[in-house]
Scaffold this active site. Sequence first.
Site: not given
Length: 415
Positions: A306, A123
């Site tokens: 992201d 992530d």
Amino acid sequence: MVFIGNIILICLTVLIVKSATIRKNATLTTNPSSHIDNPKLLRIPMTRVHVKYPTQRHLTKNHRRYHNGTHSPENRIVTENIDEKAKSLSSGIFVEGLNSQWYYYFGAITIGTPPRTFYMDFDTGSADMWVFSSQCRASYCRAHNLYNNKLSRTYIPQGDPFEITYGEGNVNGFFSIDQVRIAGATITQQFAEVTSGAAVVEGTYDGLIGMGFISQVADDEYPVVYQLYRLKQITAPQFSFYFSTADKETANGGELILGGVDKSKFTGSIIWTPVTAQFYWQFSLTNVKLGNRFLSGSEGCQAIADTGTSLIIGYTGFVNAIHKAIGAKYSSAVGSYVVPCSKVPALPSLTFTVSGRPLSLLASHYIYKAISSKKVTYCISSLSGDDSNQDEDGNILWTLETSAVGFAKSISYNT
């Protein structure tokens, strides 16, 4: 990482700190365009899994939070525990991939001695590493591989509390230290053992490795990529993602490449743009365009790369304008904006211009298909409006499904 139809190779140059005593202030930077002979690359194969969760329950992080026996993922998603949980929720909408798009991308690592395998979400929107702990007593933890520090000869107790807040709740636990093996490299790493996690009940991954800036960490530890570079396990402070959606590759979801890029995974050149704030992977957009029409006011907007969200999140006014232009209507049955599936092939591309160069998403990249329990098919927009998603200066941020950030067209763009 959670992606909808990602078609862009994402390359990021991280800022590496010089020492433990001054790491919050001093940084060591590299030129992303500089050449390193025979760079040492670590390759983590990414597995993509086709899940059947209701669309409105996908994990969407609240970016403002930063201020404050082996189960394989393929097998785990078809267990009664997961499917029945999804079926019990109100909408009964199950995600099916348009062009065989899949939602979750995992990479395998091992922790401890003897090593145990964990399937991780990588992530870029956070910096901490965490795994589910054997000390988690909740029933949902049984669907995951659990880290048991009592079974590892290399475990070192640390004990500081850990908490991080996502859009749907908190993840809590405590920090530990152990050996982590990533693509053949071994490091001693501090990470969190999660003992409760309402926000990730429906996640099929065993944990998360944050790929963000050190300014985001919860306990002054080195993030994994920083640690790999400090210990000379990679020769360049860079990493890149290649996400594949090609039908012929089935569960082969591409690669995470630590230490550089693989030129065989993209066409053309990498579009580099500087990070504008060393907190998120934040950068400036030249503009945003739908088809041949520019979105008024989008010039110079800030964006975040992201890999931990399934949505493209932007200013509500922009998102509403896009939905109006493509004829999307809000569906209370789905809880999202939908378009007639027959119209998807004719919808315009959505273009984010970075450093003056266009990065275009086809309609089949920003619209995905879902089938209800009553066999009704929906085509759902992955765009979401959120005016609370702001940086420290109050600028509303676009969140794109990725010191400098680079983008290039994936070799699987048209698949």
